[in-house]
Design a protein around this motif. Structure first.
Motif, short mmCIF file in Angstrom:
data_model
loop_
_atom_site.label_atom_id
_atom_site.label_comp_id
_atom_site.label_asym_id
_atom_site.label_seq_id
_atom_site.Cartn_x
_atom_site.Cartn_y
_atom_site.Cartn_z
N ALA A 1 112.13 52.15 59.85
CA ALA A 1 113.20 51.17 59.97
C ALA A 1 113.49 50.53 58.62
CB ALA A 1 112.81 50.10 60.98
N ASP A 2 114.73 50.13 58.42
CA ASP A 2 115.16 49.60 57.13
C ASP A 2 114.35 48.37 56.69
OD1 ASP A 2 116.95 49.80 54.89
OD2 ASP A 2 117.88 47.95 55.64
N GLY A 3 114.02 47.50 57.59
CA GLY A 3 113.30 46.28 57.23
C GLY A 3 111.79 46.39 57.31
N ARG A 4 111.27 47.60 57.51
CA ARG A 4 109.82 47.81 57.70
C ARG A 4 109.05 47.44 56.45
NH1 ARG A 4 107.60 47.94 62.04
NH2 ARG A 4 108.90 49.59 62.83
N ARG A 5 107.93 46.79 56.66
CA ARG A 5 107.02 46.46 55.56
C ARG A 5 105.87 47.46 55.57
NH1 ARG A 5 108.52 41.47 53.61
NH2 ARG A 5 109.89 40.31 55.00
N VAL A 6 105.14 47.53 54.48
CA VAL A 6 104.06 48.50 54.34
C VAL A 6 103.04 48.35 55.46
CG1 VAL A 6 102.14 49.22 52.85
CG2 VAL A 6 104.37 48.73 51.85
N GLN A 7 102.73 47.13 55.87
CA GLN A 7 101.74 46.93 56.93
C GLN A 7 102.18 47.52 58.25
OE1 GLN A 7 101.22 42.72 57.22
NE2 GLN A 7 103.19 42.37 58.18
N GLY A 8 103.48 47.74 58.45
CA GLY A 8 103.99 48.28 59.70
C GLY A 8 104.11 49.79 59.73
N LEU A 9 103.71 50.46 58.67
CA LEU A 9 103.78 51.92 58.64
C LEU A 9 102.68 52.53 59.51
CD1 LEU A 9 104.37 52.69 54.86
CD2 LEU A 9 106.01 52.97 56.73
N GLY A 10 103.03 53.60 60.20
CA GLY A 10 102.04 54.33 60.98
C GLY A 10 101.24 55.26 60.08
N GLY A 11 100.17 55.77 60.59
CA GLY A 11 99.31 56.66 59.82
C GLY A 11 100.03 57.92 59.37
N GLN A 12 100.83 58.51 60.27
CA GLN A 12 101.57 59.72 59.92
C GLN A 12 102.64 59.42 58.87
OE1 GLN A 12 103.02 61.41 63.57
NE2 GLN A 12 101.10 62.46 63.98
N GLN A 13 103.29 58.27 58.99
CA GLN A 13 104.30 57.90 58.00
C GLN A 13 103.68 57.73 56.62
OE1 GLN A 13 105.80 54.46 60.11
NE2 GLN A 13 107.68 55.54 60.69
N ARG A 14 102.53 57.08 56.57
CA ARG A 14 101.82 56.91 55.29
C ARG A 14 101.46 58.27 54.69
NH1 ARG A 14 99.13 51.92 53.96
NH2 ARG A 14 99.69 50.33 55.47
N ALA A 15 100.91 59.14 55.53
CA ALA A 15 100.50 60.46 55.06
C ALA A 15 101.69 61.26 54.55
CB ALA A 15 99.79 61.22 56.18
N ARG A 16 102.81 61.22 55.27
CA ARG A 16 104.01 61.96 54.84
C ARG A 16 104.56 61.40 53.54
NH1 ARG A 16 107.65 64.23 58.43
NH2 ARG A 16 108.64 64.97 56.51
N LEU A 17 104.56 60.07 53.39
CA LEU A 17 105.03 59.46 52.14
C LEU A 17 104.17 59.91 50.98
CD1 LEU A 17 105.95 55.78 53.12
CD2 LEU A 17 107.48 57.50 52.15
N SER B 1 95.86 44.52 50.03
CA SER B 1 96.13 43.12 49.71
C SER B 1 97.39 42.66 50.43
CB SER B 1 96.32 42.94 48.19
OG SER B 1 97.53 43.53 47.78
N LYS B 2 97.48 41.37 50.69
CA LYS B 2 98.63 40.83 51.39
C LYS B 2 99.92 41.08 50.62
CE LYS B 2 96.74 37.23 54.30
NZ LYS B 2 96.82 35.83 54.68
N THR B 3 99.83 41.07 49.31
CA THR B 3 101.03 41.29 48.51
C THR B 3 101.61 42.67 48.78
OG1 THR B 3 100.13 39.86 46.79
CG2 THR B 3 101.95 41.29 46.17
N VAL B 4 100.77 43.67 48.84
CA VAL B 4 101.24 45.04 49.09
C VAL B 4 101.67 45.19 50.54
CG1 VAL B 4 100.57 47.47 49.21
CG2 VAL B 4 99.89 46.08 47.25
N THR B 5 100.87 44.73 51.47
CA THR B 5 101.19 44.95 52.88
C THR B 5 102.46 44.24 53.31
OG1 THR B 5 99.74 43.13 53.61
CG2 THR B 5 98.78 45.35 53.53
N ARG B 6 102.84 43.20 52.61
CA ARG B 6 104.06 42.47 52.96
C ARG B 6 105.28 42.91 52.16
NH1 ARG B 6 101.73 36.37 54.00
NH2 ARG B 6 100.47 36.94 55.79
N THR B 7 105.12 43.93 51.35
CA THR B 7 106.24 44.46 50.57
C THR B 7 107.05 45.41 51.45
OG1 THR B 7 104.94 44.33 48.54
CG2 THR B 7 106.85 45.79 48.51
N LYS B 8 108.36 45.34 51.34
CA LYS B 8 109.21 46.23 52.13
C LYS B 8 109.11 47.65 51.58
CE LYS B 8 112.30 42.92 54.05
NZ LYS B 8 113.63 42.66 54.53
N VAL B 9 109.08 48.61 52.49
CA VAL B 9 108.92 50.02 52.12
C VAL B 9 110.08 50.46 51.24
CG1 VAL B 9 108.77 52.38 53.02
CG2 VAL B 9 107.61 50.52 54.21
N ARG B 10 111.29 50.04 51.55
CA ARG B 10 112.46 50.42 50.75
C ARG B 10 112.27 50.01 49.29
NH1 ARG B 10 117.59 51.91 51.15
NH2 ARG B 10 117.67 51.79 53.40
N ARG B 11 111.79 48.79 49.07
CA ARG B 11 111.57 48.30 47.71
C ARG B 11 110.51 49.13 46.99
NH1 ARG B 11 110.43 42.15 46.26
NH2 ARG B 11 110.70 42.57 44.07
#
Length: 104
Positions: free
Chosen positions: A80-96, A47-57
């Motif tokens: 990156a500090d200002g990265r949003r969920v939609q900008g995460l790479g596949g490996q970053q998602r998997a590691r998280l 959803s847009k709400t999740v994909t636009r949420t900052k990863v730090r938050r």
């Protein structure tokens, strides 16, 4: 580029839409904080709400993760500090997901 001029009705509609998005984001983060949803479930939500949420938050909403731990995780995964969920790479998602997998 200047901002478009909105009619009072358009301004009101935009205000209501932004309030609804903020409430939805708050509900998602509260669910994450209280264990009603896992990080994997939230990251899998397109959803847009999740994909636009900052990863730090998102990380700071996890139980036991504060600003310092969130910063450490983001540095470790080169997010990156200002990265949003939609900008995460596949490996970053998997590691998280791997790092914050719920205990069985």
């Amino acid at each position: 580029m200047s901002l478009p001029t909105l009619t009072p009705e358009e301004r009101t509609a935009a205000l209501h839409k932004s309030i609804a998005v903020r409430q939805e984001r708050r509900a998602i983060l509260e669910d994450l904080k209280h264990g009603r949803r896992t990080l994997a479930e939230v990251l899998g939500d397109d959803s847009k709400t999740v994909t636009r949420t900052k990863v730090r938050r998102l990380l700071e909403s996890l139980p036991g993760v504060g600003p310092i731990r969130a910063a450490q995780v983001m540095t470790e995964l080169a997010i990156a500090d200002g990265r949003r969920v939609q900008g995460l790479g596949g490996q970053q998602r998997a590691r998280l997901q791997e790092m914050f997998r719920p205990a069985a």
